[in-house]
Design a protein around this motif. Structure first.
Motif, mmCIF file in Angstrom:
data_model
loop_
_atom_site.group_PDB
_atom_site.id
_atom_site.type_symbol
_atom_site.label_atom_id
_atom_site.label_comp_id
_atom_site.label_asym_id
_atom_site.label_seq_id
_atom_site.Cartn_x
_atom_site.Cartn_y
_atom_site.Cartn_z
ATOM 1 N N THR A 199 0.836 -1.204 0.000
ATOM 2 C CA THR A 199 0.000 0.000 0.000
ATOM 3 C C THR A 199 0.868 1.249 0.000
ATOM 4 O OG1 THR A 199 -1.729 -1.179 1.199
ATOM 5 C CG2 THR A 199 -1.826 1.220 1.229
ATOM 6 N N ILE A 200 2.014 1.190 0.655
ATOM 7 C CA ILE A 200 2.921 2.343 0.692
ATOM 8 C C ILE A 200 3.377 2.705 -0.718
ATOM 9 C CG2 ILE A 200 5.244 3.048 1.407
ATOM 10 C CD1 ILE A 200 4.740 1.729 4.071
ATOM 11 N N SER A 201 3.712 1.704 -1.521
ATOM 12 C CA SER A 201 4.151 1.994 -2.893
ATOM 13 C C SER A 201 2.997 2.553 -3.724
ATOM 14 C CB SER A 201 4.709 0.723 -3.543
ATOM 15 O OG SER A 201 3.700 -0.252 -3.709
ATOM 16 N N ARG A 202 1.778 2.078 -3.479
ATOM 17 C CA ARG A 202 0.627 2.587 -4.228
ATOM 18 C C ARG A 202 0.338 4.037 -3.877
ATOM 19 N NH1 ARG A 202 -1.686 -2.711 -2.728
ATOM 20 N NH2 ARG A 202 -1.450 -4.098 -4.516
ATOM 21 N N LEU A 203 0.525 4.396 -2.614
ATOM 22 C CA LEU A 203 0.315 5.786 -2.204
ATOM 23 C C LEU A 203 1.379 6.699 -2.815
ATOM 24 C CD1 LEU A 203 -0.597 5.328 1.576
ATOM 25 C CD2 LEU A 203 -2.146 5.876 -0.304
ATOM 26 N N LEU A 204 2.626 6.212 -2.866
ATOM 27 C CA LEU A 204 3.689 7.007 -3.478
ATOM 28 C C LEU A 204 3.432 7.175 -4.971
ATOM 29 C CD1 LEU A 204 6.434 8.427 -3.354
ATOM 30 C CD2 LEU A 204 7.520 6.189 -3.624
ATOM 31 N N PHE A 205 2.949 6.125 -5.612
ATOM 32 C CA PHE A 205 2.658 6.181 -7.044
ATOM 33 C C PHE A 205 1.368 6.940 -7.325
ATOM 34 C CE2 PHE A 205 4.983 4.337 -10.435
ATOM 35 C CZ PHE A 205 4.148 4.282 -11.534
ATOM 36 N N ARG A 206 0.636 7.251 -6.278
ATOM 37 C CA ARG A 206 -0.642 7.962 -6.308
ATOM 38 C C ARG A 206 -1.717 7.210 -7.093
ATOM 39 N NH1 ARG A 206 -2.808 13.819 -8.079
ATOM 40 N NH2 ARG A 206 -4.449 13.887 -6.527
ATOM 41 N N PHE A 207 -1.775 5.913 -6.871
ATOM 42 C CA PHE A 207 -2.946 5.174 -7.302
ATOM 43 C C PHE A 207 -4.126 5.543 -6.415
ATOM 44 C CE2 PHE A 207 -0.263 1.534 -9.205
ATOM 45 C CZ PHE A 207 -0.228 2.188 -10.413
ATOM 46 N N TYR A 208 -3.818 5.906 -5.171
ATOM 47 C CA TYR A 208 -4.821 6.366 -4.218
ATOM 48 C C TYR A 208 -4.266 7.589 -3.505
ATOM 49 C CZ TYR A 208 -6.308 1.489 -4.826
ATOM 50 O OH TYR A 208 -6.678 0.292 -5.365
ATOM 51 N N ASP A 209 -5.165 8.412 -2.973
ATOM 52 C CA ASP A 209 -4.758 9.536 -2.127
ATOM 53 C C ASP A 209 -4.915 9.145 -0.666
ATOM 54 O OD1 ASP A 209 -3.992 11.370 -4.056
ATOM 55 O OD2 ASP A 209 -6.024 12.121 -4.347
ATOM 56 N N HIS A 220 7.410 18.580 -2.017
ATOM 57 C CA HIS A 220 6.046 18.919 -2.434
ATOM 58 C C HIS A 220 5.152 17.695 -2.286
ATOM 59 C CE1 HIS A 220 6.914 22.919 -4.129
ATOM 60 N NE2 HIS A 220 8.037 22.389 -4.586
ATOM 61 N N ASP A 221 3.939 17.920 -1.836
ATOM 62 C CA ASP A 221 2.956 16.844 -1.736
ATOM 63 C C ASP A 221 2.745 16.238 -3.119
ATOM 64 O OD1 ASP A 221 0.429 15.377 -1.534
ATOM 65 O OD2 ASP A 221 0.179 16.390 0.399
ATOM 66 N N VAL A 222 2.625 14.911 -3.173
ATOM 67 C CA VAL A 222 2.446 14.253 -4.474
ATOM 68 C C VAL A 222 1.158 14.728 -5.154
ATOM 69 C CG1 VAL A 222 3.794 12.200 -3.898
ATOM 70 C CG2 VAL A 222 1.350 12.255 -3.358
ATOM 71 N N ARG A 223 0.195 15.252 -4.379
ATOM 72 C CA ARG A 223 -1.042 15.765 -4.964
ATOM 73 C C ARG A 223 -0.833 17.088 -5.688
ATOM 74 N NH1 ARG A 223 -4.232 14.393 0.582
ATOM 75 N NH2 ARG A 223 -2.217 15.158 1.322
ATOM 76 N N ASP A 224 0.343 17.704 -5.477
ATOM 77 C CA ASP A 224 0.657 18.956 -6.165
ATOM 78 C C ASP A 224 1.279 18.725 -7.538
ATOM 79 O OD1 ASP A 224 -0.280 20.389 -3.995
ATOM 80 O OD2 ASP A 224 1.687 20.506 -3.035
ATOM 81 N N TYR A 225 1.691 17.482 -7.816
ATOM 82 C CA TYR A 225 2.309 17.161 -9.106
ATOM 83 C C TYR A 225 1.263 16.586 -10.069
ATOM 84 C CZ TYR A 225 6.899 17.421 -6.787
ATOM 85 O OH TYR A 225 8.016 17.841 -6.097
ATOM 86 N N THR A 226 1.566 16.688 -11.354
ATOM 87 C CA THR A 226 0.748 15.991 -12.337
ATOM 88 C C THR A 226 1.022 14.488 -12.194
ATOM 89 O OG1 THR A 226 2.456 16.113 -14.064
ATOM 90 C CG2 THR A 226 0.844 17.916 -13.951
ATOM 91 N N GLN A 227 -0.008 13.693 -12.405
ATOM 92 C CA GLN A 227 0.156 12.243 -12.256
ATOM 93 C C GLN A 227 1.162 11.693 -13.268
ATOM 94 O OE1 GLN A 227 -3.719 10.076 -11.667
ATOM 95 N NE2 GLN A 227 -4.561 12.138 -11.952
ATOM 96 N N GLY A 228 1.140 12.244 -14.478
ATOM 97 C CA GLY A 228 2.050 11.760 -15.512
ATOM 98 C C GLY A 228 3.505 11.957 -15.152
ATOM 99 N N SER A 229 3.849 13.152 -14.668
ATOM 100 C CA SER A 229 5.251 13.420 -14.332
ATOM 101 C C SER A 229 5.680 12.648 -13.084
ATOM 102 C CB SER A 229 5.465 14.919 -14.120
ATOM 103 O OG SER A 229 4.737 15.398 -12.995
ATOM 104 N N LEU A 230 4.776 12.509 -12.099
ATOM 105 C CA LEU A 230 5.102 11.761 -10.883
ATOM 106 C C LEU A 230 5.403 10.303 -11.219
ATOM 107 C CD1 LEU A 230 5.214 11.546 -7.749
ATOM 108 C CD2 LEU A 230 2.775 11.007 -7.827
ATOM 109 N N ARG A 231 4.535 9.698 -12.011
ATOM 110 C CA ARG A 231 4.722 8.291 -12.344
ATOM 111 C C ARG A 231 5.871 8.089 -13.321
ATOM 112 N NH1 ARG A 231 -1.838 7.306 -12.745
ATOM 113 N NH2 ARG A 231 -2.191 7.544 -10.493
ATOM 114 N N GLY A 232 6.179 9.132 -14.091
ATOM 115 C CA GLY A 232 7.328 9.040 -14.975
ATOM 116 C C GLY A 232 8.645 9.036 -14.219
#
Length: 407
Positions: A199-209, A220-232
């Motif tokens: 679950t920790i890896s899923r939260l970092l990857f932002r599959f869930y908030d 920066h909070d992962v919610r402040d980034y675009t999902q594409g750039s975060l996962r890239g």
């Protein structure tokens, strides 16, 4: 006819879902010898689809016949009335022809309009499920003006601050976890099944908030980034490796489409899979089959490792990355992974503790909380949960290594 068409679509979806499910899990079907059961299950679904389809088609034919009969009878009646007018000299022949022409010009557009309405209505019914999907709100969305995280470059910093998370409100998975992975550091997460490691890896990857606290990358909070750039910026080697039904070359290149042949082969060498690939008759063009069924578990995992190496991410997540490998291959892969992780921030989620002894910090999860933390030597000296897990796995390894003695 709407209810008949809707029932036909629902039964068709049901039948196709059962077919796909049984085909994807064909090995389980064969393990239990349930081919006949799956065939009967699919046949029952097709029978329901057949009934609904026949009702829809019969009602369509009745509609078409009814429409044609109404228009034909109406035209015949009006032409008889016009003919009667000619017979009694109320109308001339030219007026009779004019009436016929007017009726033809009225009949054709009306008939066409009926079929057009039918087609539009049927199309809307067929697209109902698509519309319902479009109405579903995204659980994870980008903020307006979200930041773009650099996908390549220096290692990133990861920080979990009093993170809470639950898939369902009545079942809390993460109950307040805090830790920091400094740039370039290797953090290992261990613990029993269900403790919240993956679950920790899923939260970092932002599959869930998160439902509480914050996960941040580079401050920066992962919610402040675009999902594409975060996962890239994150590369993952999952425990359950899934490959596409294409060539080995394509599956490795999937990590970074557009990579050169040399880069792909170099990634395969890092993952200790290049020699195996070139030994195959078709080399990198070898097809792996559905979900990679033509490769062994270890071979699939090495292809997945090569795919992640090719991506060249700033953050590396290894989720039981060597679980399907034998001891010798595991040692070779672990050496390659240490080299790959040298200039990256790495999270290692592991069950086998022997794979995390070189981690900078080991987090021991238990019941959604960090029960212990420290280095391998420090945790052994504590004599707590980690030491108990280590001792149990050592005993298990020794039992496996002991030869069987004939009685």
């Amino acid at each position: 006819r709407t209810k008949f068409r809707r029932a036909m679509n629902e039964t068709d979806n049901e039948a196709q879902t059962k077919a796909i499910d049984s085909l994807l899990n064909f090995e389980t079907v064969k393990y239990f010898g349930n081919e006949a059961h799956e065939s009967q299950r699919f046949d029952k679904s097709l029978a329901r689809f057949e009934i609904a389809s026949v009702k829809s088609q019969v009602s369509l034919n009745a509609l078409n016949v009814g429409q044609a009969v109404i228009i034909s009878v109406a035209m015949a009646v009006m032409m008889l009335m016009a003919a009667n007018g000619v017979a009694y000299h109320h109308m001339k022949i030219g007026q009779f022809v004019l009436v016929n022409t007017y009726l033809m010009q009225l009949y054709i557009p009306l008939n066409f309009l009926g079929f057009t309405y039918l087609t539009l209505n049927q199309g809307l019914i067929d697209m109902e499920q698509m519309f319902s999907l479009l109405r579903v709100d995204h659980e994870v969305t980008d903020k307006p003006g979200a930041l773009v995280l650099a996908e390549h470059g220096a290692p990133a910093e990861i920080r979990f601050e009093d993170v809470h998370f639950a898939y369902n409100p009545d079942r809390q998975i993460i109950k307040g976890i805090s830790f920091t992975a400094a740039p370039g550091r290797k953090i290992a997460i261990v613990g029993p099944t269900g403790s919240g490691k993956s679950t920790i890896s899923r939260l970092l990857f932002r599959f869930y908030d998160t439902t509480g606290g914050a996960v941040s990358v580079d401050g920066h909070d992962v919610r402040d980034y675009t999902q594409g750039s975060l996962r890239g910026a994150i590369g993952v080697v999952p425990q359950d490796t899934v490959l596409f039904n294409d060539s080995i070359f394509y599956n490795i290149a999937y990590g970074r489409p557009g990579a050169t042949v040399e880069e792909i082969e170099q990634a395969a060498r890092f993952a200790q899979v290049h020699d195996f690939i070139v030994s195959l008759p078709q080399g990198y063009k070898t097809k792996v089959g559905e979900r990679g069924l033509k490769l062994s578990g270890g071979e699939k995992q090495r292809v997945a490792i090569a795919r992640t190496i090719l991506k060249n991410p700033r953050i590396l997540i290894l989720d039981e990355a060597t679980s399907a490998l034998d001891t010798h291959t595991e040692q070779e892969i672990s050496a390659a992974l240490r080299q790959v992780a040298f200039d990256r921030t790495t999270l290692v989620i592991a069950h086998r503790l022997s794979t995390v002894t070189d981690a900078d910090e080991i987090l021991v999860l238990r019941g959604g909380l960090i029960a212990e933390r420290g280095s391998h030597a420090g945790l052994l000296a504590m004599g707590g949960v980690y030491a108990g897990m280590w001792a149990a796995q050592q005993v298990e390894s020794e039992d496996i290594a002991l030869p069987e003695v004939a009685e």
